[in-house]
Design a protein around this motif. Structure first.
Motif, PDB file in Angstrom:
ATOM      1  N   SER A   1       0.909  -1.178   0.030  1.00 16.27           N
ATOM      2  CA  SER A   1       0.096  -0.228   0.079  1.00 16.27           C
ATOM      3  C   SER A   1       0.858   1.418   0.119  1.00 16.27           C
ATOM      4  O   SER A   1       0.330   2.224  -0.085  1.00 16.27           O
ATOM      5  N   PHE A   2       2.130   1.064   0.355  1.00 15.94           N
ATOM      6  CA  PHE A   2       2.913   2.341   0.569  1.00 15.94           C
ATOM      7  C   PHE A   2       4.254   1.969   0.347  1.00 15.94           C
ATOM      8  O   PHE A   2       4.904   0.657   0.537  1.00 15.94           O
ATOM      9  N   GLU A   3       5.286   2.811   0.008  1.00 14.99           N
ATOM     10  CA  GLU A   3       6.838   2.462  -0.250  1.00 14.99           C
ATOM     11  C   GLU A   3       7.568   3.482   0.300  1.00 14.99           C
ATOM     12  O   GLU A   3       7.307   4.623   0.064  1.00 14.99           O
ATOM     13  N   THR A   4       8.635   3.403   0.789  1.00 18.29           N
ATOM     14  CA  THR A   4       9.748   4.399   1.027  1.00 18.29           C
ATOM     15  C   THR A   4      11.172   3.618   0.888  1.00 18.29           C
ATOM     16  O   THR A   4      11.324   2.214   0.526  1.00 18.29           O
ATOM     17  N   ALA A   5      12.198   4.457   0.975  1.00 24.27           N
ATOM     18  CA  ALA A   5      13.510   3.694   0.619  1.00 24.27           C
ATOM     19  C   ALA A   5      14.488   4.251   1.746  1.00 24.27           C
ATOM     20  O   ALA A   5      14.518   5.171   2.075  1.00 24.27           O
ATOM     21  N   ARG A   6      14.884   3.331   2.695  1.00 26.04           N
ATOM     22  CA  ARG A   6      15.869   3.478   3.638  1.00 26.04           C
ATOM     23  C   ARG A   6      17.282   3.852   3.008  1.00 26.04           C
ATOM     24  O   ARG A   6      17.759   3.206   1.900  1.00 26.04           O
ATOM     25  N   MET A   7      17.671   5.160   3.289  1.00 23.95           N
ATOM     26  CA  MET A   7      18.715   5.616   2.671  1.00 23.95           C
ATOM     27  C   MET A   7      19.847   6.098   3.819  1.00 23.95           C
ATOM     28  O   MET A   7      19.458   6.597   5.058  1.00 23.95           O
ATOM     29  N   TYR A   8      21.078   6.139   3.518  1.00 21.26           N
ATOM     30  CA  TYR A   8      22.143   6.536   4.468  1.00 21.26           C
ATOM     31  C   TYR A   8      22.979   7.523   3.758  1.00 21.26           C
ATOM     32  O   TYR A   8      23.331   7.380   2.589  1.00 21.26           O
ATOM     33  N   THR A   9      23.497   8.483   4.393  1.00 18.01           N
ATOM     34  CA  THR A   9      24.727   9.245   3.913  1.00 18.01           C
ATOM     35  C   THR A   9      26.018   8.585   4.058  1.00 18.01           C
ATOM     36  O   THR A   9      26.966   9.019   3.092  1.00 18.01           O
ATOM     37  N   GLY A  10      26.198   7.630   4.767  1.00 14.93           N
ATOM     38  CA  GLY A  10      27.394   6.724   4.599  1.00 14.93           C
ATOM     39  C   GLY A  10      27.120   5.236   4.401  1.00 14.93           C
ATOM     40  O   GLY A  10      25.987   4.964   3.598  1.00 14.93           O
ATOM     41  N   PRO A  11      27.961   4.453   4.640  1.00  9.88           N
ATOM     42  CA  PRO A  11      27.824   2.897   4.416  1.00  9.88           C
ATOM     43  C   PRO A  11      26.455   2.243   5.089  1.00  9.88           C
ATOM     44  O   PRO A  11      26.263   2.871   6.248  1.00  9.88           O
ATOM     45  N   ALA A  12      25.711   1.540   4.397  1.00  9.90           N
ATOM     46  CA  ALA A  12      24.809   0.708   5.128  1.00  9.90           C
ATOM     47  C   ALA A  12      25.155   0.117   6.089  1.00  9.90           C
ATOM     48  O   ALA A  12      26.054  -0.829   6.139  1.00  9.90           O
ATOM     49  N   PRO A  13      24.659   0.334   7.408  1.00 10.97           N
ATOM     50  CA  PRO A  13      25.239  -0.429   8.584  1.00 10.97           C
ATOM     51  C   PRO A  13      24.972  -1.904   8.434  1.00 10.97           C
ATOM     52  O   PRO A  13      24.105  -2.430   7.937  1.00 10.97           O
ATOM     53  N   ARG A  14      25.644  -2.743   9.238  1.00 11.35           N
ATOM     54  CA  ARG A  14      25.730  -4.118   9.419  1.00 11.35           C
ATOM     55  C   ARG A  14      24.577  -4.470  10.197  1.00 11.35           C
ATOM     56  O   ARG A  14      24.670  -4.210  11.555  1.00 11.35           O
ATOM     57  N   ILE A  15      23.564  -5.061  10.009  1.00 15.13           N
ATOM     58  CA  ILE A  15      22.591  -5.603  10.800  1.00 15.13           C
ATOM     59  C   ILE A  15      22.083  -6.802  10.439  1.00 15.13           C
ATOM     60  O   ILE A  15      22.477  -7.445   9.412  1.00 15.13           O
ATOM     61  N   ASP A  16      21.246  -7.480  11.234  1.00 11.54           N
ATOM     62  CA  ASP A  16      20.735  -8.786  10.975  1.00 11.54           C
ATOM     63  C   ASP A  16      19.647  -8.811  10.050  1.00 11.54           C
ATOM     64  O   ASP A  16      18.471  -8.652  10.185  1.00 11.54           O
ATOM     65  N   HIS A  17      19.943  -9.047   8.556  1.00  4.29           N
ATOM     66  CA  HIS A  17      18.920  -8.732   7.491  1.00  4.29           C
ATOM     67  C   HIS A  17      17.967 -10.067   7.539  1.00  4.29           C
ATOM     68  O   HIS A  17      16.620  -9.871   7.394  1.00  4.29           O
ATOM     69  N   SER A  18      18.183 -10.967   7.961  1.00  2.00           N
ATOM     70  CA  SER A  18      17.409 -12.227   7.736  1.00  2.00           C
ATOM     71  C   SER A  18      16.487 -12.247   8.803  1.00  2.00           C
ATOM     72  O   SER A  18      14.989 -12.717   8.654  1.00  2.00           O
ATOM     73  N   GLY A  19      16.562 -11.531   9.886  1.00  2.00           N
ATOM     74  CA  GLY A  19      15.665 -11.528  11.211  1.00  2.00           C
ATOM     75  C   GLY A  19      14.863 -10.218  11.279  1.00  2.00           C
ATOM     76  O   GLY A  19      13.844 -10.017  11.942  1.00  2.00           O
ATOM     77  N   LEU A  20      14.945  -9.163  10.274  1.00  2.00           N
ATOM     78  CA  LEU A  20      14.246  -7.885  10.370  1.00  2.00           C
ATOM     79  C   LEU A  20      13.077  -8.216   9.280  1.00  2.00           C
ATOM     80  O   LEU A  20      13.131  -8.044   8.142  1.00  2.00           O
ATOM     81  N   PHE A  21      11.965  -8.498   9.769  1.00  2.00           N
ATOM     82  CA  PHE A  21      10.788  -8.668   9.065  1.00  2.00           C
ATOM     83  C   PHE A  21       9.873  -7.140   9.044  1.00  2.00           C
ATOM     84  O   PHE A  21       9.179  -7.347   8.135  1.00  2.00           O
ATOM     85  N   GLY A  22      10.219  -6.310   9.778  1.00  2.00           N
ATOM     86  CA  GLY A  22       9.511  -5.325   9.887  1.00  2.00           C
ATOM     87  C   GLY A  22      10.044  -4.073  10.674  1.00  2.00           C
ATOM     88  O   GLY A  22      10.644  -4.111  11.546  1.00  2.00           O
ATOM     89  N   ILE A  23      10.387  -2.989   9.942  1.00  2.00           N
ATOM     90  CA  ILE A  23      11.282  -1.672  10.654  1.00  2.00           C
ATOM     91  C   ILE A  23      10.162  -1.194  11.782  1.00  2.00           C
ATOM     92  O   ILE A  23       9.010  -1.518  11.749  1.00  2.00           O
ATOM     93  N   THR A  24      10.824  -0.589  12.565  1.00  2.00           N
ATOM     94  CA  THR A  24      10.120  -0.100  14.053  1.00  2.00           C
ATOM     95  C   THR A  24       9.349   1.170  13.417  1.00  2.00           C
ATOM     96  O   THR A  24       7.962   1.405  13.550  1.00  2.00           O
ATOM     97  N   SER A  25       9.834   2.315  12.747  1.00  2.94           N
ATOM     98  CA  SER A  25       9.406   3.703  12.584  1.00  2.94           C
ATOM     99  C   SER A  25      10.040   4.097  11.303  1.00  2.94           C
ATOM    100  O   SER A  25      10.976   4.320  11.143  1.00  2.94           O
ATOM    101  N   LEU A  26       9.081   5.067  10.631  1.00  2.00           N
ATOM    102  CA  LEU A  26       9.499   5.725   9.398  1.00  2.00           C
ATOM    103  C   LEU A  26      10.283   7.119   9.955  1.00  2.00           C
ATOM    104  O   LEU A  26      11.170   7.728   9.248  1.00  2.00           O
ATOM    105  N   GLU A  27       9.944   7.384  11.086  1.00  2.00           N
ATOM    106  CA  GLU A  27      10.291   8.795  11.591  1.00  2.00           C
ATOM    107  C   GLU A  27      11.703   8.710  12.404  1.00  2.00           C
ATOM    108  O   GLU A  27      12.639   9.475  12.140  1.00  2.00           O
ATOM    109  N   LEU A  28      11.898   7.684  13.120  1.00  2.00           N
ATOM    110  CA  LEU A  28      13.274   7.363  13.954  1.00  2.00           C
ATOM    111  C   LEU A  28      13.647   6.151  13.614  1.00  2.00           C
ATOM    112  O   LEU A  28      14.934   5.957  14.333  1.00  2.00           O
ATOM    113  N   GLY A  29      13.370   5.430  12.706  1.00  2.00           N
ATOM    114  CA  GLY A  29      14.360   4.230  12.051  1.00  2.00           C
ATOM    115  C   GLY A  29      13.513   3.114  12.665  1.00  2.00           C
ATOM    116  O   GLY A  29      12.720   2.957  13.551  1.00  2.00           O
TER     117      GLY A  29
END
Length: 282
Positions: free
Chosen positions: A254-282
């Motif tokens: 129903s809606f789309e955004t792009a996660r963007m960074y000014t630097g390198p994309a941080p290393r996180i657990d991609h396989s376990g992230l099924f839904g981000i927390t918040s569009l406003e604070l990450g």
């Protein structure tokens, strides 16, 4: 000439920012401000024209080298007159020297690239009333996350976010009009999800899980709180298992955004992230 002034937002201003975000169709949580203001009270800026609030931005600091930008809004009648970009520069100055993230709507992504942001992934909001039947995996127990030691929750959250954010996570879990669930197996966290009341569909975020069946069980249990009502989950497109799960549950984009960074994309657990927390604070 009208006087344009940028000041740190008040608690009332943050409530106003939520109303503006709702007008943009972003469907903010009704009590998100409880967590937002506690995270970084100086990280929310308001632009006032002759004393009247007309623009806003959030520029929250995490740790010593991370930041997140959100709530970038100018009221529609005043767009294109330079007020928003003044606020943008003030906000970015506050985050100088940090790797800054944001979740950008499609229409603004080109402008963000011009300002030095690069796309790390896309978030697809899946929305609807879950229809598929699910069962909790053998050996997994779903418990109220607020009953667990907070340091256990904070350490788990850190796997999925570029910096520690204890001052955000504690009120995010405990604020009114929401429910937080943890999936436990032999004393270890195998998942975490928070569902909050929003202006339209209730939103689930974060949604962390060790496997799709754990994520499905969390979504099903949370959705049962408001039977027959829609939920919405912002799913990172790199997690194909998460995308497939949303489709299995009967939810639709129903809606789309792009996660963007000014630097390198941080290393996180991609396989376990099924839904981000918040569009406003990450």
């Amino acid at each position: 000439m009208p006087k344009f002034e940028i000041t740190v937002a008040s608690a009332d201003d943050i409530a106003r920012m939520g109303d503006w975000a709702d007008a943009e169709g972003w469907n903010p949580g009704r009590t998100d401000g409880h967590a937002f203001f506690a995270t970084d009270p100086h990280g929310f800026l308001i632009g006032r024209l002759d004393g009247e609030p007309v623009a806003c931005i959030s520029v929250v600091r995490y740790g010593t080298d991370s930041g997140f930008l959100g709530f970038y809004i100018t009221r529609p009648p005043l767009r294109g007159q330079g007020y928003g970009i003044q606020l943008w520069h003030a906000g970015m100055a506050r985050l100088a020297g940090r790797n800054v993230g944001l979740d950008g709507v499609v229409a603004q992504q080109g402008n963000y690239r011009t300002s030095g942001f690069r796309t790390a992934w896309n978030n697809i909001r899946y929305e609807g009333t879950p229809t598929a039947e699910t069962t909790t995996p053998t050996g997994v127990t779903l418990v109220d996350a607020r009953t667990l030691p907070f340091d256990q929750l904070a350490a788990y959250d850190r796997r999925f976010f570029p910096a520690a954010r204890d001052s955000f996570l504690a009120p995010w879990i405990a604020a009114p009009q929401r429910r937080a669930l943890a999936a436990m197996h032999n004393g270890e966290l195998r998942g975490l999800a928070v569902m909050r009341a929003c202006r339209t569909a209730s939103r689930i975020g974060p949604l962390y899980a060790a496997s799709p069946d754990v994520a499905a069980a969390l979504v099903a249990e949370l959705s049962a709180t408001t039977p027959g009502k829609p939920v919405a989950i912002d799913v990172p497109d790199f997690n194909t298992a998460a995308v497939h799960l949303m489709e299995q549950l009967g939810l639709a984009p129903s809606f789309e955004t792009a996660r963007m960074y000014t630097g390198p994309a941080p290393r996180i657990d991609h396989s376990g992230l099924f839904g981000i927390t918040s569009l406003e604070l990450g």
